[in-house]
Each structure stands twice: as C-alpha cells, then as structure tokens.
Design a protein around this motif. Structure first.
Motif, PDB file in Angstrom:
ATOM      1  N   ASP A  32       0.770  -1.385   0.612  1.00 31.63           N
ATOM      2  CA  ASP A  32      -0.372  -0.094   0.041  1.00 31.63           C
ATOM      3  C   ASP A  32       0.896   1.010   0.139  1.00 31.63           C
ATOM      4  O   ASP A  32       0.241   2.193   0.714  1.00 31.63           O
ATOM      5  N   GLY A  33       1.559   0.943  -0.522  1.00 33.04           N
ATOM      6  CA  GLY A  33       2.769   2.238  -0.318  1.00 33.04           C
ATOM      7  C   GLY A  33       2.003   3.438  -0.896  1.00 33.04           C
ATOM      8  O   GLY A  33       2.852   4.652  -0.522  1.00 33.04           O
ATOM      9  N   PRO A  34       1.523   3.633  -2.186  1.00 32.27           N
ATOM     10  CA  PRO A  34       0.993   5.280  -2.690  1.00 32.27           C
ATOM     11  C   PRO A  34       0.407   5.427  -1.348  1.00 32.27           C
ATOM     12  O   PRO A  34       0.264   6.883  -2.085  1.00 32.27           O
ATOM     13  N   GLY A  35      -0.790   4.378  -0.568  1.00 30.37           N
ATOM     14  CA  GLY A  35      -1.102   5.593   0.723  1.00 30.37           C
ATOM     15  C   GLY A  35      -0.531   5.885   1.685  1.00 30.37           C
ATOM     16  O   GLY A  35      -1.182   6.601   2.728  1.00 30.37           O
ATOM     17  N   GLY A  36       0.814   5.487   1.931  1.00 34.03           N
ATOM     18  CA  GLY A  36       1.624   6.003   2.530  1.00 34.03           C
ATOM     19  C   GLY A  36       2.990   4.881   2.694  1.00 34.03           C
ATOM     20  O   GLY A  36       2.631   3.175   3.073  1.00 34.03           O
ATOM     21  N   THR A  37       4.090   5.656   3.036  1.00 36.25           N
ATOM     22  CA  THR A  37       5.544   3.953   3.010  1.00 36.25           C
ATOM     23  C   THR A  37       5.387   3.385   4.992  1.00 36.25           C
ATOM     24  O   THR A  37       4.449   5.020   5.414  1.00 36.25           O
ATOM     25  N   GLN A  38       5.532   2.773   4.975  1.00 40.55           N
ATOM     26  CA  GLN A  38       6.165   2.663   6.350  1.00 40.55           C
ATOM     27  C   GLN A  38       7.349   3.579   6.944  1.00 40.55           C
ATOM     28  O   GLN A  38       8.172   4.099   6.144  1.00 40.55           O
ATOM     29  N   MET A  39       7.914   3.790   7.891  1.00 44.44           N
ATOM     30  CA  MET A  39       9.199   4.027   8.495  1.00 44.44           C
ATOM     31  C   MET A  39       9.782   4.127   8.350  1.00 44.44           C
ATOM     32  O   MET A  39      10.349   3.066   9.168  1.00 44.44           O
ATOM     33  N   ALA A  40      11.003   4.671   7.679  1.00 43.64           N
ATOM     34  CA  ALA A  40      12.174   4.327   7.935  1.00 43.64           C
ATOM     35  C   ALA A  40      12.928   4.342   9.523  1.00 43.64           C
ATOM     36  O   ALA A  40      12.718   5.346  10.405  1.00 43.64           O
ATOM     37  N   GLN A  41      13.341   3.553   9.685  1.00 45.30           N
ATOM     38  CA  GLN A  41      15.099   4.018  11.047  1.00 45.30           C
ATOM     39  C   GLN A  41      14.998   5.219  11.482  1.00 45.30           C
ATOM     40  O   GLN A  41      15.655   5.000  12.643  1.00 45.30           O
ATOM     41  N   PRO A  42      15.537   5.797  10.478  1.00 49.64           N
ATOM     42  CA  PRO A  42      16.292   6.918  11.336  1.00 49.64           C
ATOM     43  C   PRO A  42      15.565   8.199  10.763  1.00 49.64           C
ATOM     44  O   PRO A  42      15.637   9.028  11.544  1.00 49.64           O
ATOM     45  N   CYS A  43      14.471   8.093   9.840  1.00 51.89           N
ATOM     46  CA  CYS A  43      12.980   8.809  10.779  1.00 51.89           C
ATOM     47  C   CYS A  43      13.139   8.710  11.886  1.00 51.89           C
ATOM     48  O   CYS A  43      12.657   9.748  12.967  1.00 51.89           O
ATOM     49  N   ILE A  44      12.304   7.480  12.534  1.00 55.16           N
ATOM     50  CA  ILE A  44      11.864   7.844  13.503  1.00 55.16           C
ATOM     51  C   ILE A  44      12.922   8.187  14.850  1.00 55.16           C
ATOM     52  O   ILE A  44      13.235   8.242  15.826  1.00 55.16           O
ATOM     53  N   ASP A  45      14.257   7.977  14.370  1.00 57.99           N
ATOM     54  CA  ASP A  45      15.321   7.313  15.500  1.00 57.99           C
ATOM     55  C   ASP A  45      15.273   9.821  15.273  1.00 57.99           C
ATOM     56  O   ASP A  45      15.847   9.944  16.628  1.00 57.99           O
ATOM     57  N   ARG A  46      15.465  10.148  14.823  1.00 58.46           N
ATOM     58  CA  ARG A  46      15.148  11.846  14.567  1.00 58.46           C
ATOM     59  C   ARG A  46      14.810  11.870  15.317  1.00 58.46           C
ATOM     60  O   ARG A  46      14.475  12.984  16.083  1.00 58.46           O
ATOM     61  N   MET A  47      12.850  11.875  15.230  1.00 56.74           N
ATOM     62  CA  MET A  47      11.945  11.902  16.470  1.00 56.74           C
ATOM     63  C   MET A  47      12.051  11.508  17.564  1.00 56.74           C
ATOM     64  O   MET A  47      12.212  12.545  17.929  1.00 56.74           O
ATOM     65  N   TYR A 227       5.060  11.501   4.197  1.00 56.74           N
ATOM     66  CA  TYR A 227       4.508   9.808   4.575  1.00 56.74           C
ATOM     67  C   TYR A 227       4.738   9.126   3.779  1.00 56.74           C
ATOM     68  O   TYR A 227       3.980   8.062   3.280  1.00 56.74           O
ATOM     69  N   LYS A 228       5.000  10.143   2.582  1.00 53.27           N
ATOM     70  CA  LYS A 228       4.362   8.382   1.323  1.00 53.27           C
ATOM     71  C   LYS A 228       6.442   8.517   0.612  1.00 53.27           C
ATOM     72  O   LYS A 228       6.416   7.547   0.086  1.00 53.27           O
ATOM     73  N   PHE A 229       7.703   8.907   1.724  1.00 55.25           N
ATOM     74  CA  PHE A 229       8.440   8.390   1.464  1.00 55.25           C
ATOM     75  C   PHE A 229       9.278   8.274   2.794  1.00 55.25           C
ATOM     76  O   PHE A 229      10.390   8.865   2.905  1.00 55.25           O
ATOM     77  N   PHE A 230       8.786   7.478   3.422  1.00 47.69           N
ATOM     78  CA  PHE A 230       9.564   6.691   4.662  1.00 47.69           C
ATOM     79  C   PHE A 230       9.390   7.778   5.557  1.00 47.69           C
ATOM     80  O   PHE A 230      10.321   7.553   6.258  1.00 47.69           O
ATOM     81  N   GLY A 231       8.448   9.319   5.674  1.00 45.84           N
ATOM     82  CA  GLY A 231       8.250   9.865   6.749  1.00 45.84           C
ATOM     83  C   GLY A 231       7.527  10.000   7.733  1.00 45.84           C
ATOM     84  O   GLY A 231       6.294   9.255   7.431  1.00 45.84           O
ATOM     85  N   PRO A 232       7.666  10.705   8.023  1.00 46.32           N
ATOM     86  CA  PRO A 232       6.281  10.902   8.967  1.00 46.32           C
ATOM     87  C   PRO A 232       5.161  12.002   8.203  1.00 46.32           C
ATOM     88  O   PRO A 232       5.564  12.905   7.162  1.00 46.32           O
ATOM     89  N   HIS A 233       3.938  11.956   8.998  1.00 45.50           N
ATOM     90  CA  HIS A 233       2.854  13.078   8.240  1.00 45.50           C
ATOM     91  C   HIS A 233       3.371  13.948   8.236  1.00 45.50           C
ATOM     92  O   HIS A 233       3.338  14.755   9.418  1.00 45.50           O
ATOM     93  N   LEU A 234       3.369  15.129   7.358  1.00 46.06           N
ATOM     94  CA  LEU A 234       4.015  16.022   6.797  1.00 46.06           C
ATOM     95  C   LEU A 234       3.508  16.754   5.494  1.00 46.06           C
ATOM     96  O   LEU A 234       4.420  15.918   4.860  1.00 46.06           O
ATOM     97  N   LEU A 276      11.554  14.133   9.315  1.00 45.53           N
ATOM     98  CA  LEU A 276      11.924  14.226   7.591  1.00 45.53           C
ATOM     99  C   LEU A 276      13.557  14.080   7.554  1.00 45.53           C
ATOM    100  O   LEU A 276      13.176  13.352   6.322  1.00 45.53           O
ATOM    101  N   CYS A 277      14.130  14.745   7.812  1.00 45.81           N
ATOM    102  CA  CYS A 277      15.749  14.947   8.208  1.00 45.81           C
ATOM    103  C   CYS A 277      16.393  13.226   8.091  1.00 45.81           C
ATOM    104  O   CYS A 277      16.714  13.013   6.881  1.00 45.81           O
TER     105      CYS A 277
END
Length: 414
Positions: A32-47, A227-234, A276-277
């Motif tokens: 279901d990537g077009p609806g939103g991808t899963q978050m990458a670990q580097p994104c989670i770590d930065r948050m 959130y479509k490229f491995f990040g948060p809803h932004l 996002l970073c």
C-alpha cells in the motif's frame, strides 16, 4: 539492477514495521505504498532524538529553541537537496491538501473573472479541488486536460485549445497515484509559461519513486508529502522565491512574514520535521556522490532501478491472468511501481479483504481520490480498483505470495 545487487535485507531491516507479526505469526506485506510508506528507522531515530532531548518553539535565546531553529534550517536544506530548490523556497504544513488549499486562497488576488484554470482528469483530487474552489470564488473558468483512455496518459492533442491566452493557472500531477503514469509535465508547463500562467506540480506520488528537479522543471509551485517517502505525516510546499515574496498569506500580525515562514501559520510539527531529515538521510545513504544532493539523487536512481525490477515481475504476471483487467500505460511510458486493476466478477473490496485475511497482504481498493478517473472509466460499480504499489522494502518473494493469493481467490470463485 538485479535483486542480488540491491541490499534488500539490509533495507528491510531499517523498517521496524516489517517485523510485526499477527496472531498466526505472519508478517504483513505492505503493498500500500501509494497510500503511505512505512517509516524508516533513521526517521524514527531523529524524531525520538528531538522529543527526548528537549523540545521548544522558535527564535528563543535558550538551547532547545536554538536547536529547533537549526533543525528547520537543516530540514529546508535537506528538501533543497532532494528537490533541487533553494532552502528559502521550502515551507512545511499539515499535509499536501491543506497546503494546496492555503496556496489557492493566496492566489485569489491574481485570478479574475473569465480567466481560465487548467486541471487534469488523471490527477488525485488534492491537485484539482483547491483550484476548482479558486475558480468558484473568482469566477474563473475550469478546463480539464483529458486522459487518453487507451494510453492512460494525458491527451495533448488539443493542448493549444486548452491552454490559451486566458489561462492563468495550470496544475499537473507528476505521476498518477492510480496508474503510475509519469506525466510529460515539463512540456505542459513550457506551454503554460508562454501565456504567463502559474504552474503547479503535485509531486506526492513522484518523489518516492523518481528523482524530481524543481529547477529543471521550472514550475512555480510544487507539493509533496513526507509520509509517502518513509517519513512522518508532513506536507511540503516549494514555491519559487520571486512568487513566494509577493504571495499574500493570512497571518497573525506579529508572525514572521518573510519567506519561507510566510506560509507556515502557527507552530509547526517540529518532531515531524526532524523525522523528515531522517527520511531523506535514509535515501542519501543509499547513494554515492561528492555532496548530499548527489548522493540523494544517486539513491533515488538506485531505488527506481530496483522498483522497476519488481514492476516487471508484477506486470508480466497480471497481464497473464485472463480475469484481470489492468489499467497501466504501455512499456514505452515511464511509470512508478503502481498497479490498478479489477478482477472479473469479483468486487474489489471482497478481493482485498480476502488478501488481508488469508495472506496478511495490505492492498487497497476504491478510487484513491483519483475520482475523476473513476468516472471516466467507470469502475465504482464493482468497488473501484484494486491497487498495489511497491516501496523499496518490498521483495520478489512477497510478489510470489501475492501470486498464490490471487490464484487461490480465482480458484475459490470458480
């Protein structure tokens, strides 16, 4: 790129959601990537880093406020490297749709009664309805650039009649979130510029799959969603500085009015911006180059090449199933790894429920907000389309599981 050349297991290890199992100890397969991808670990770590080391609002003299100021500077620079724009042209918001409506309101002073606004039948409604509302409020005339039902691309045969001296705004999606068609936006925007029209690109579905170059495209405004490229809803808006400087935006009186703060009403989602970073950093680490921009582009090219391999496997399979009606452009047309199809005599919601319950496959159904396309074809009498969209954490092994699932569904219904 062949799968053995792409570090698929290493990539998958960076997405914690892939390890979650259901009650039968089966991991979900995220198609279901077009609806939103899963978050990458580097994104989670930065948050988490931002949240746990002290949060603050902007423009203060103390350390956590200074940290947040620097974070936004870093994020704008990261988006500039991703999209080839200037950092001061980057603004953040709730999501693409909200930003588009906000920009549409700001463009009211430039649109008059009798002016013409061009949108397309191929687009997600987030790149249609804000401009329809703008037309309604200003008395402008709306024209739709039609879809070619045979090629699933824009029908440009009468472009000279659609874009005229009266045209003041042209909004085009860079890639269809339904069919995957990557559009010839640059040539359409080139025509729009000859009549002095504003040019707007919906890059929400394009940015996760292909390198996007804001300067090369030479459009005025571009939207995308993290959130479509491995990040948060932004949401992200990129606006040419010369337009941004004169774009009137409703603001609180004491709020900063210089760009890019002009479009950012109220406090932003700072932890999301930190994520996002990390998401862009994930793409960068996949590439090679002398600087961040080169590494990000290289990383995107690597992702596109791998996703193309997945696409070829899925497309050849779907085309070989007589009961499947596939809505996809020809091999000559560049496409994202996104597939819309229907199954003969089976409601699309029934099919996706079967895939979810029996195989833990995350597959969507419906019109996916490309509702004009659903009217053009039409498809809603059978529940709309079934849509499969890949991300770089998907694998050929997962496609094999889908093949078995579809065959089992057809056998059950025979």
């Amino acid at each position: 790129m062949k799968q053995q050349e792409f570090p698929i297991e290493e990539i998958r290890s960076l997405f914690p959601a892939l390890t979650i199992k259901d009650h039968e100890q089966v991991s979900p397969i995220y198609f279901d990537g077009p609806g939103g991808t899963q978050m990458a670990q580097p994104c989670i770590d930065r948050m988490l880093e931002y949240i746990t080391t002290g949060m603050a609002n902007l423009h203060g003299t103390f350390s956590t406020s200074i940290k947040t100021d620097r974070l936004l500077e870093e994020a704008r620079e990261a988006v500039a490297n991703l999209l080839n724009c200037a950092p001061e042209e980057v603004a953040f918001g709730q999501n693409m749709t909200s930003l588009a409506f906000q920009v549409a309101q700001s463009l009211r002073t430039f649109i008059s009664e009798g002016d013409e606004i061009v949108v397309t039948q191929l687009d997600h409604r987030a790149n249609v309805d804000p401009w329809l509302y703008l037309a309604k409020e200003t008395g402008a005339v709306v024209k739709f650039l039609p879809v070619d039902k045979e090629t699933l691309t824009h029908d440009l045969s009468e472009l000279d009649k659609i874009i005229t001296s009266k045209t003041k705004l042209v909004a085009i999606g860079l890639a269809s979130n339904l069919t995957g068609t990557i559009t010839d936006a640059e040539s359409i925007f080139s025509k729009a510029r000859t009549v002095g029209a504003f040019t707007i690109a919906d890059a929400v579905h394009a940015v996760p799959h292909i390198p996007v170059d804001f300067k090369k495209m030479n459009c005025d405004i571009l939207f995308c969603s993290a959130y479509k490229f491995f990040g948060p809803h932004l949401g992200i808006a990129v606006i040419k500085s010369e337009l941004f400087e004169k774009l009137p935006v409703p603001k609180l009186q004491p709020a900063p009015d210089e760009i890019p703060y002009r479009l950012e009403t109220g406090t932003q989602n700072h932890e999301g911006i930190a994520g996002l970073c990390g998401a862009i950093g994930f793409i960068e680490q996949l590439g090679d180059g002398e600087n961040a921009a080169e590494r990000i582009r290289s990383g995107m090219e690597r992702l596109e090449s791998y996703e193309q391999e997945l696409s070829e496997e899925m497309e050849s399979f779907l085309k070989a199933i007589p009961e499947v009606e596939l809505f996809r452009a020809s091999e000559k047309i560049r496409k994202t790894p996104t597939f819309a199809f229907r199954i003969k005599n089976i409601n699309s919601r029934e099919a996706t429920r079967f895939f979810a319950e029996k195989y833990n496959l995350c597959i969507g159904d419906g019109h996916f907000y490309a509702s004009t396309m659903a009217e053009v074809f039409p498809v809603m009498d059978t529940g709309g389309w079934i849509r499969i969209g890949f991300a770089p954490y998907n694998s050929l092994d997962e496609i094999e599981i889908f093949k078995k699932a579809l065959k089992d569904l057809l056998l059950m219904k025979s």
